[in-house]
Design an enzyme around this catalytic site. Structure first.
Site, PDB file in Angstrom:
ATOM      1  N   ASP A 127      47.450  35.530  57.971  1.00 25.31           N
ATOM      2  CA  ASP A 127      47.427  35.429  56.509  1.00 25.31           C
ATOM      3  C   ASP A 127      46.724  34.106  56.178  1.00 25.31           C
ATOM      4  O   ASP A 127      47.272  33.030  56.400  1.00 25.31           O
ATOM      5  CB  ASP A 127      48.872  35.456  55.985  1.00 25.31           C
ATOM      6  CG  ASP A 127      48.954  35.407  54.456  1.00 25.31           C
ATOM      7  OD1 ASP A 127      47.990  34.948  53.820  1.00 25.31           O
ATOM      8  OD2 ASP A 127      50.004  35.816  53.909  1.00 25.31           O
ATOM      9  N   TYR A 141      55.198  33.841  54.294  1.00 21.21           N
ATOM     10  CA  TYR A 141      55.433  34.212  52.892  1.00 21.21           C
ATOM     11  C   TYR A 141      56.597  35.201  52.836  1.00 21.21           C
ATOM     12  O   TYR A 141      56.597  36.190  53.571  1.00 21.21           O
ATOM     13  CB  TYR A 141      54.154  34.846  52.334  1.00 21.21           C
ATOM     14  CG  TYR A 141      54.314  35.446  50.968  1.00 21.21           C
ATOM     15  CD1 TYR A 141      54.451  34.637  49.854  1.00 21.21           C
ATOM     16  CD2 TYR A 141      54.345  36.822  50.791  1.00 21.21           C
ATOM     17  CE1 TYR A 141      54.617  35.186  48.599  1.00 21.21           C
ATOM     18  CE2 TYR A 141      54.503  37.389  49.542  1.00 21.21           C
ATOM     19  CZ  TYR A 141      54.642  36.559  48.447  1.00 21.21           C
ATOM     20  OH  TYR A 141      54.807  37.103  47.204  1.00 21.21           O
ATOM     21  N   ARG A 172      38.660  56.534  44.705  1.00 18.09           N
ATOM     22  CA  ARG A 172      39.767  56.011  45.526  1.00 18.09           C
ATOM     23  C   ARG A 172      39.305  55.659  46.937  1.00 18.09           C
ATOM     24  O   ARG A 172      39.512  54.525  47.366  1.00 18.09           O
ATOM     25  CB  ARG A 172      40.954  57.001  45.536  1.00 18.09           C
ATOM     26  CG  ARG A 172      42.039  56.611  46.530  1.00 18.09           C
ATOM     27  CD  ARG A 172      43.431  57.237  46.288  1.00 18.09           C
ATOM     28  NE  ARG A 172      43.432  58.567  45.753  1.00 18.09           N
ATOM     29  CZ  ARG A 172      43.179  59.683  46.467  1.00 18.09           C
ATOM     30  NH1 ARG A 172      42.898  59.608  47.746  1.00 18.09           N
ATOM     31  NH2 ARG A 172      43.201  60.869  45.876  1.00 18.09           N
ATOM     32  N   LYS A 190      45.213  34.637  44.611  1.00 18.73           N
ATOM     33  CA  LYS A 190      45.323  33.178  44.651  1.00 18.73           C
ATOM     34  C   LYS A 190      43.926  32.547  44.550  1.00 18.73           C
ATOM     35  O   LYS A 190      43.293  32.659  43.516  1.00 18.73           O
ATOM     36  CB  LYS A 190      46.092  32.777  45.910  1.00 18.73           C
ATOM     37  CG  LYS A 190      47.342  33.637  46.169  1.00 18.73           C
ATOM     38  CD  LYS A 190      48.436  33.419  45.140  1.00 18.73           C
ATOM     39  CE  LYS A 190      49.586  34.428  45.240  1.00 18.73           C
ATOM     40  NZ  LYS A 190      50.208  34.608  46.533  1.00 18.73           N
TER      41      LYS A 190
END
Ligand SMILES: *Cc1c(COP(=O)(O)O)cnc(C)c1O
Length: 372
Positions: free
Chosen positions: A171, A99, A47, A196
């Site tokens: 972003d 977004y 992790r 994306k």
């Protein structure tokens, strides 16, 4: 080094123990100690860190020109971890045209938790300046914006943020580092939905943050990444790393096709308006030349009429798939106002097109027959 060489160098490291040309996927969640109780490498447990994720994080940081990269389980997980590093009472200044998931996180999760936020038109620099407060910690831009493709002046907005004691986050999902490197314009943190263009094949969720500097704030986000664990699996990291190998060629080829489509749509008798950074009539032409290497493969088109006309137009498409998301090798089209729901300010006759790798002539023929 050119982008494409850097992308290959960062993701292609023959395995020194086996000679495997393609990097292995390290699925192990835990790492063995020797007789002296020492770890052979810096890994303890998967992790906080693991070899497959670390190699992706280094690659993304190198491509964006940053000091530190961090990978997450989705773009939203990356944004969430960044906001978690703030403290109750802090303020975020957010682009009005971001977004929709970013303001949704601030409203639904972080507002109850004690963050305040303001949305501002990032192209109105006076409004940006007057919306900065003493407690503003983050100025969040997204350029080109979604779905209006407006361009934010990163150099000026990051300067205004810094003068107010805040950091500037960008972003960069739509532009990708192929077309725009925000850190070159003094942005402090670059955020990506690697779902994306980085992955590029619509088959993996992922997110990333790249930090210009390794400082106290960066280390706090690193701590939260490991503690809260919104991290991608090694297999997901490997898929994103594989996508990076072809990121440059994909984005450039898809952009060329998008340019041809935008020129076809612009001036078509059934079209009201095309939003695309590669068109000479784009209002932010000078900024595009200043901070982008190309116009990208996303465009929005407003057809004549209302929502019904827009939905009828896309119902006639045969090649282009009606689906949300973007950045994959297949072209996707979406009626944003339907997806964004009742608070949407997106024009009702607007369709957002993510241009894929199909031949431009076939895509244009499909649009032409549907616009008839
Ligand atoms: C998709 C997207 C996000 C959210 O990323 P997920 O991977 O879906 O969580 C954030 N910003 C932009 C610009 C996006 O396109």
């Amino acid at each position: 080094m050119h982008f494409d060489t850097l992308a290959l160098r960062a993701t292609h490291q023959p395995d020194p123990t086996t000679g495997a040309v393609v990097s292995p996927i390290h699925l192990s969640t835990t790492f063995a100690r020797n007789e002296a109780n020492e770890l052979p490498a810096n890994y303890i447990y998967a992790r906080p860190n693991n070899p497959t994720r670390e190699s992706l994080e280094k690659a993304i940081a190198a491509l964006e020109g940053g000091a530190v990269g961090m990978a997450f389980g989705s773009g939203q997980a990356a944004a969430m971890t960044l906001f978690q590093a703030l403290r109750p009472g802090d303020h975020v200044l957010l682009s009005a045209d971001a977004y929709y998931g970013t303001p949704a996180l601030l409203e639904q999760v972080f507002h109850p938790w004690g963050l305040t936020y303001t949305r501002v038109n990032m192209n109105d620099l006076d409004a940006v300046e007057s919306s900065l407060h003493e407690n503003t910690r983050i100025v969040w831009c997204e350029t080109p914006s979604n779905p209006m493709l407006s361009i934010t002046d990163l150099l000026t907005v990051s300067r205004l943020a810094h003068e107010a004691g805040a950091i500037c986050v960008c972003d960069n999902t739509w532009a990708t580092p192929v077309l725009q490197r925000p850190i070159d314009f003094n942005v402090d943190v670059v955020m990506h939905s690697t779902t994306k263009y980085f992955s590029g094949h619509s088959d993996v969720l992922g997110g990333a943050l790249v930090f210009k500097q390794d400082n106290e704030f960066t280390q706090r986000v690193r701590l939260l990444q490991g503690l809260s664990g919104a991290v991608p699996s090694p297999f997901d990291c490997w898929l994103v790393s594989r996508g990076i190998k072809t990121l440059g060629v994909r984005v450039r080829a898809q952009s060329l096709t998008a340019q041809a489509i935008a020129e076809f749509l612009d001036g078509h008798p059934s079209v009201e308006r095309v939003h695309y950074p590669g068109l000479a009539n784009h209002p932010d032409r000078a900024l595009i030349q200043q901070q982008m290497n190309g116009p990208g493969a996303m465009l929005s088109v407003q057809v004549n009429g209302d929502a019904t006309d827009a939905l009828q137009f896309i119902s006639r498409l045969k090649l282009i798939t009606r689906a949300t998301s973007l950045g994959g090798v297949e072209s996707l089209i979406e009626h944003r106002a339907s997806v964004e729901g009742i608070n949407s300010t997106t024009p009702k006759n607007l369709l957002r097109l993510s241009v894929g790798l199909e031949h431009a002539d076939d895509l244009i023929a499909d649009l032409a027959q549907a616009l008839r």
